[in-house]
Each structure stands twice: as C-alpha cells, then as structure tokens.
Scaffold this motif. Structure first.
Motif, PDB file in Angstrom:
ATOM      1  N   GLN A 271    -104.009  70.458 -28.755  1.00  0.00           N
ATOM      2  CA  GLN A 271    -102.861  70.505 -29.541  1.00  0.00           C
ATOM      3  C   GLN A 271    -102.517  72.084 -29.600  1.00  0.00           C
ATOM      4  O   GLN A 271    -101.102  72.075 -29.800  1.00  0.00           O
ATOM      5  CB  GLN A 271    -103.390  69.922 -31.000  1.00  0.00           C
ATOM      6  CG  GLN A 271    -102.342  69.963 -32.062  1.00  0.00           C
ATOM      7  CD  GLN A 271    -102.531  69.539 -33.168  1.00  0.00           C
ATOM      8  OE1 GLN A 271    -104.178  69.215 -33.838  1.00  0.00           O
ATOM      9  NE2 GLN A 271    -102.066  68.930 -34.297  1.00  0.00           N
ATOM     10  N   GLU A 287     -98.344  75.420 -28.027  1.00  0.00           N
ATOM     11  CA  GLU A 287     -98.590  74.164 -28.625  1.00  0.00           C
ATOM     12  C   GLU A 287     -98.002  72.915 -27.916  1.00  0.00           C
ATOM     13  O   GLU A 287     -97.208  73.296 -27.164  1.00  0.00           O
ATOM     14  CB  GLU A 287     -97.756  74.126 -29.989  1.00  0.00           C
ATOM     15  CG  GLU A 287     -98.260  75.204 -30.947  1.00  0.00           C
ATOM     16  CD  GLU A 287     -97.091  75.392 -32.289  1.00  0.00           C
ATOM     17  OE1 GLU A 287     -96.577  74.250 -32.445  1.00  0.00           O
ATOM     18  OE2 GLU A 287     -97.226  76.339 -32.877  1.00  0.00           O
ATOM     19  N   PHE A 288     -98.872  71.919 -28.074  1.00  0.00           N
ATOM     20  CA  PHE A 288     -98.623  70.713 -27.217  1.00  0.00           C
ATOM     21  C   PHE A 288     -98.392  69.254 -28.014  1.00  0.00           C
ATOM     22  O   PHE A 288     -98.717  69.456 -29.023  1.00  0.00           O
ATOM     23  CB  PHE A 288     -99.566  70.644 -26.470  1.00  0.00           C
ATOM     24  CG  PHE A 288    -100.252  71.571 -25.313  1.00  0.00           C
ATOM     25  CD1 PHE A 288     -99.752  71.855 -24.204  1.00  0.00           C
ATOM     26  CD2 PHE A 288    -101.047  72.781 -25.896  1.00  0.00           C
ATOM     27  CE1 PHE A 288    -100.181  72.818 -23.149  1.00  0.00           C
ATOM     28  CE2 PHE A 288    -101.501  73.745 -25.119  1.00  0.00           C
ATOM     29  CZ  PHE A 288    -100.934  73.986 -23.843  1.00  0.00           C
ATOM     30  N   TYR A 289     -97.505  68.468 -27.491  1.00  0.00           N
ATOM     31  CA  TYR A 289     -97.476  67.058 -27.951  1.00  0.00           C
ATOM     32  C   TYR A 289     -98.702  66.474 -27.579  1.00  0.00           C
ATOM     33  O   TYR A 289     -99.322  66.876 -26.553  1.00  0.00           O
ATOM     34  CB  TYR A 289     -96.304  66.296 -27.212  1.00  0.00           C
ATOM     35  CG  TYR A 289     -95.062  67.121 -27.570  1.00  0.00           C
ATOM     36  CD1 TYR A 289     -94.378  66.388 -28.657  1.00  0.00           C
ATOM     37  CD2 TYR A 289     -94.272  68.078 -26.919  1.00  0.00           C
ATOM     38  CE1 TYR A 289     -93.182  67.097 -29.398  1.00  0.00           C
ATOM     39  CE2 TYR A 289     -93.111  68.505 -27.134  1.00  0.00           C
ATOM     40  CZ  TYR A 289     -92.675  68.138 -28.408  1.00  0.00           C
ATOM     41  OH  TYR A 289     -91.289  68.455 -28.967  1.00  0.00           O
ATOM     42  N   LYS A 295     -95.110  71.904 -26.377  1.00  0.00           N
ATOM     43  CA  LYS A 295     -94.213  71.932 -27.248  1.00  0.00           C
ATOM     44  C   LYS A 295     -93.222  73.419 -27.706  1.00  0.00           C
ATOM     45  O   LYS A 295     -92.107  73.410 -27.858  1.00  0.00           O
ATOM     46  CB  LYS A 295     -94.722  71.361 -28.520  1.00  0.00           C
ATOM     47  CG  LYS A 295     -93.864  70.966 -29.762  1.00  0.00           C
ATOM     48  CD  LYS A 295     -94.920  70.366 -30.896  1.00  0.00           C
ATOM     49  CE  LYS A 295     -93.965  69.913 -32.029  1.00  0.00           C
ATOM     50  NZ  LYS A 295     -94.985  69.425 -33.172  1.00  0.00           N
ATOM     51  N   GLY A 311     -89.271  76.549 -27.554  1.00  0.00           N
ATOM     52  CA  GLY A 311     -89.558  75.155 -28.169  1.00  0.00           C
ATOM     53  C   GLY A 311     -88.760  74.143 -27.189  1.00  0.00           C
ATOM     54  O   GLY A 311     -87.865  74.434 -26.492  1.00  0.00           O
ATOM     55  N   TYR A 312     -89.859  73.022 -26.959  1.00  0.00           N
ATOM     56  CA  TYR A 312     -89.274  72.256 -25.811  1.00  0.00           C
ATOM     57  C   TYR A 312     -89.275  70.751 -26.505  1.00  0.00           C
ATOM     58  O   TYR A 312     -90.147  70.237 -27.316  1.00  0.00           O
ATOM     59  CB  TYR A 312     -90.333  72.166 -24.555  1.00  0.00           C
ATOM     60  CG  TYR A 312     -90.318  73.550 -24.120  1.00  0.00           C
ATOM     61  CD1 TYR A 312     -89.410  73.570 -22.849  1.00  0.00           C
ATOM     62  CD2 TYR A 312     -91.032  74.570 -24.336  1.00  0.00           C
ATOM     63  CE1 TYR A 312     -89.630  74.974 -22.113  1.00  0.00           C
ATOM     64  CE2 TYR A 312     -91.141  75.572 -23.604  1.00  0.00           C
ATOM     65  CZ  TYR A 312     -90.251  75.949 -22.631  1.00  0.00           C
ATOM     66  OH  TYR A 312     -90.392  76.856 -21.963  1.00  0.00           O
ATOM     67  N   PHE A 313     -88.709  69.764 -25.921  1.00  0.00           N
ATOM     68  CA  PHE A 313     -88.446  68.280 -26.444  1.00  0.00           C
ATOM     69  C   PHE A 313     -89.735  67.898 -25.378  1.00  0.00           C
ATOM     70  O   PHE A 313     -90.178  68.498 -24.600  1.00  0.00           O
ATOM     71  CB  PHE A 313     -87.496  67.688 -25.837  1.00  0.00           C
ATOM     72  CG  PHE A 313     -86.040  68.048 -26.734  1.00  0.00           C
ATOM     73  CD1 PHE A 313     -85.791  67.547 -27.977  1.00  0.00           C
ATOM     74  CD2 PHE A 313     -85.153  68.923 -26.460  1.00  0.00           C
ATOM     75  CE1 PHE A 313     -84.895  67.597 -28.721  1.00  0.00           C
ATOM     76  CE2 PHE A 313     -83.966  69.288 -26.753  1.00  0.00           C
ATOM     77  CZ  PHE A 313     -83.885  68.564 -28.272  1.00  0.00           C
ATOM     78  N   GLU A 314     -90.066  66.845 -25.866  1.00  0.00           N
ATOM     79  CA  GLU A 314     -91.448  66.086 -25.194  1.00  0.00           C
ATOM     80  C   GLU A 314     -90.945  65.785 -23.641  1.00  0.00           C
ATOM     81  O   GLU A 314     -92.046  65.599 -22.850  1.00  0.00           O
ATOM     82  CB  GLU A 314     -92.207  64.889 -25.952  1.00  0.00           C
ATOM     83  CG  GLU A 314     -93.272  64.258 -25.513  1.00  0.00           C
ATOM     84  CD  GLU A 314     -93.986  63.494 -26.404  1.00  0.00           C
ATOM     85  OE1 GLU A 314     -95.042  62.956 -26.042  1.00  0.00           O
ATOM     86  OE2 GLU A 314     -93.158  62.918 -27.337  1.00  0.00           O
ATOM     87  N   LYS A 319     -85.593  73.126 -25.937  1.00  0.00           N
ATOM     88  CA  LYS A 319     -84.944  72.554 -27.349  1.00  0.00           C
ATOM     89  C   LYS A 319     -84.307  73.984 -28.045  1.00  0.00           C
ATOM     90  O   LYS A 319     -83.239  74.003 -28.659  1.00  0.00           O
ATOM     91  CB  LYS A 319     -86.048  72.131 -28.197  1.00  0.00           C
ATOM     92  CG  LYS A 319     -85.453  71.526 -29.341  1.00  0.00           C
ATOM     93  CD  LYS A 319     -86.906  70.872 -30.196  1.00  0.00           C
ATOM     94  CE  LYS A 319     -86.469  70.032 -31.448  1.00  0.00           C
ATOM     95  NZ  LYS A 319     -87.471  69.447 -32.174  1.00  0.00           N
ATOM     96  N   GLU A 338     -81.131  67.513 -26.435  1.00  0.00           N
ATOM     97  CA  GLU A 338     -81.871  66.894 -25.473  1.00  0.00           C
ATOM     98  C   GLU A 338     -80.978  66.908 -24.036  1.00  0.00           C
ATOM     99  O   GLU A 338     -81.901  66.675 -22.982  1.00  0.00           O
ATOM    100  CB  GLU A 338     -82.667  65.738 -25.766  1.00  0.00           C
ATOM    101  CG  GLU A 338     -83.844  65.485 -24.729  1.00  0.00           C
ATOM    102  CD  GLU A 338     -84.851  64.254 -25.708  1.00  0.00           C
ATOM    103  OE1 GLU A 338     -85.920  64.129 -25.038  1.00  0.00           O
ATOM    104  OE2 GLU A 338     -84.468  63.899 -26.750  1.00  0.00           O
TER     105      GLU A 338
END
Length: 361
Positions: A271, A287-289, A295, A311-314, A319, A338
């Motif tokens: 996480q 940080e991770f999904y 993430k 920051g990234y979308f899954e 993002k 997205e």
C-alpha cells in the motif's frame, strides 16, 4: 508605570515608624496596599485585580508572612487559605476551584506537607488520598473516580514509588499493573482491556524498557511486536491486522525509523513504501492501488516534500503533477482526465496560487 505612594507616616513610641504604601496599575486602579513598620512589611498586605476586586490578603510580621493568608479569584471566590509562621508555611492549607468548591486539603510542618493530603473533584468527591512524611509521599496513594470507585493504588517510600502499582477501570477491572524499585519501573508492565484480555506487555530494567514490547487485539491476536534495548526501540517493528496479516514492517534504530518502511493492504498487497533517515522521510515515497498499480510518487528531503509529486489513475495514466520546493507548491501544477486531456493548469509561487486555467466543459 506603577506609582508608589507613602500615604501615612507616623512616629510611634520608642521611635518606630509606621507607613502605608500603595501601588497602582497604569490605569490608576489600586494594585497593592501594604502596612510597613520600620521599613518592613508588618500587618496586612492587600493586593487587587485591576477591576478593583480583592486578590489577596497576607499578614506580615517583621517583614515575613505570619498568620493567615487568603487569595481570591476575580469572581470573589476564595482560591487559597494558608497559615504561615515567620515566613514558613505551617498548619492548614486549602485550595479551591473558581466555583468555590474545595480542591485540596493538607497540613504543613516547617514548610512541608505532613500527613494526609486530599484532592477533590468539583462535585466534592475525593480524587486522591496521599500520605506524606517529612514532605515526601510515604505510604499507599489512592486514586478515585468521581463515582467513588477506586482508580489506582501506588505505594511510596520516602517519595519514591515502590512495589506493585495498579490502575483500575471504573467497573473494577484491572487496567494496568506496574512494578517499581526505588522509583523506577523494574519488571513486567501489563495492561488489560476492560474485558480482562491482555492488551500490552513490556519488561523494564531500572526504569528503561528492555526486551519485547507486545500489544494485542482484544481477541488475543497479536497487534504489534518490537524489541527495546536501554529504553529505545531497536530492530524489526511489525504491526498486524487482526487476521494475522502484516500491516506495517519497518526497521527501528535507537527509537527512530530507518531505511525502507512498508505498509500493506490486508490482502498482502503493498500500500505504501517510503524511505526514512533518522526517523524522517527522506527519498522516494510511493503509494499503490491494491491491484499493485502505482497511485502516487513523491520525494522527501529530511521530511520536506521536494520535486515533482505525481498521481496516477489505476489504469496507469497520469492524473496530475505538482512541483514542490521546500515543502511548498512552486511552479506549474497540472491535472488530467483519464483520457490524458489537460483539464486544469495552475501556477504556484511559494505555496500560493498565482494563476489558473480550467478547460471548459
């Protein structure tokens, strides 16, 4: 400036001189009124709040407090009653809440508390009972809940805690148990849930934590595990979910997190992952999904954000990104949908928004 005024000077028999000395607040309100004899305070000394309300009445003899002393809250309620003898507290001492309710009751001998010392709740219920000998706590101190239920028992000898100390829940169940030797924690320290289940266990040697510190869920499942040496946490630190899955793992050196620390979802997926140096974040933090996709990525320098935060979308698409300098947003910040289309563009200077653009819907 306070004004000092000698209002009255009278030559008494045998050449003694009596004076009344007053001082004032800058507003002109009376601050103190002192009776002097031959240059020393003798008789009543009165002090006042600037509002004019009486603050204290102190009796003096030969320049030293002697007799009863009274102090008051500005609302007029008594704050303190104290007996003095030639400048030393002697006899009764009472203190009060601003409501007028008694807060403490004790007796003093040669300036030191002697015998039973009592503390009270505002309701009048006893909060503490402590025995004193020669100004030091000596005997079993008892603590109470306002309901009257016992809250704790701690034994003292010549001012030092000794033997077994116990704290209780208001329901009567044991909450904590300590062992003391000459005022220092020594031996097992145990804490319990109100249900009676063990909550934590820790060993102490000469006042310092030593050995494993273990904490538990009320179910009995292990929650944390770490070792202590000379009072400081050392080595591997683990925190668990109640299911037994690892939640946090990190290394502690001299009580501070060092190196890579990881936090997991209960499923076991990573996480959070960050690097620490001397107990503060330093370097890359991710940080991770729960799927494993990234993430957020960011970097710290001695606990302060530095550089691009992304920051990234899954799905993996970007993002947003914002640059940081010395912990504050500085420069261009961008936000994307997205599909990769820029929807917000903002400019920051030293953490303050200096301009922005938003794509029309």
């Amino acid at each position: 400036m306070n004004k000092v005024v000698v209002l009255l000077s009278i030559f008494l028999s045998f050449g003694a001189v009596a004076e009344v000395v007053k001082t004032y607040y800058e507003s002109g309100a009376l601050k103190t009124q002192e009776n002097h004899k031959d240059g020393q305070q003798d008789g009543d000394t009165l002090t006042y709040y600037e509002s004019g309300k009486l603050k204290s009445e102190h009796q003096y003899k030969g320049g030293k407090q002697h007799g009863m002393q009274w102090e008051y809250y500005e609302n007029g309620k008594r704050k303190l009653v104290q007996s003095m003898k030639h400048g030393i507290a002697e006899g009764l001492r009472k203190t009060y809440y601003s409501s007028g309710a008694l807060y403490s009751h004790s007796k003093l001998k040669n300036g030191r508390v002697e015998g039973l010392f009592l503390n009270f709740y505002k309701s009048g219920a006893i909060e503490q009972k402590i025995d004193y000998k020669n100004g030091q706590q000596d005997g079993v101190a008892e603590l109470f809940y306002e309901s009257g239920a016992i809250k704790g028992k701690i034994k003292y000898k010549k001012g030092l805690q000794v033997g077994t100390a116990k704290l209780f829940y208001e329901s009567g169940g044991l909450e904590e148990k300590f062992e003391y030797v000459d005022g220092k924690l020594h031996g097992k320290q145990l804490a319990y849930f109100e249900s009676g289940a063990l909550k934590t266990e820790q060993n102490f040697v000469n006042g310092e934590a030593s050995g494993l510190l273990l904490s538990y869920f009320e179910s009995g499942a292990l929650e944390t595990r770490v070792n202590a040496v000379n009072g400081l946490q050392q080595g591997s630190f683990f925190q668990y979910y109640e299911s037994g899955a690892i939640k946090i793992e990190q290394t502690v050196v001299d009580g501070k997190v060092e190196g890579v620390a990881k936090q997991y979802f209960e499923s076991g997926a990573i996480q959070l992952e960050g690097n620490f140096s001397d107990g503060t974040l330093n370097g890359l933090h991710r940080e991770f999904y729960e799927s494993g996709a990234i993430k957020v990525t960011k970097s710290y320098s001695k606990g302060v954000l530095e550089g691009l935060v992304k920051g990234y979308f899954e799905s993996g698409a970007l993002k947003g990104e914002t640059n940081y300098v010395n912990g504050e947003a500085h420069g261009v910040s961008k936000v994307y949908n997205e599909k990769g289309v820029l929807i917000i563009r903002e400019n920051y200077v030293n953490g303050k928004l200096a301009g922005s653009w938003h794509r029309d819907k």
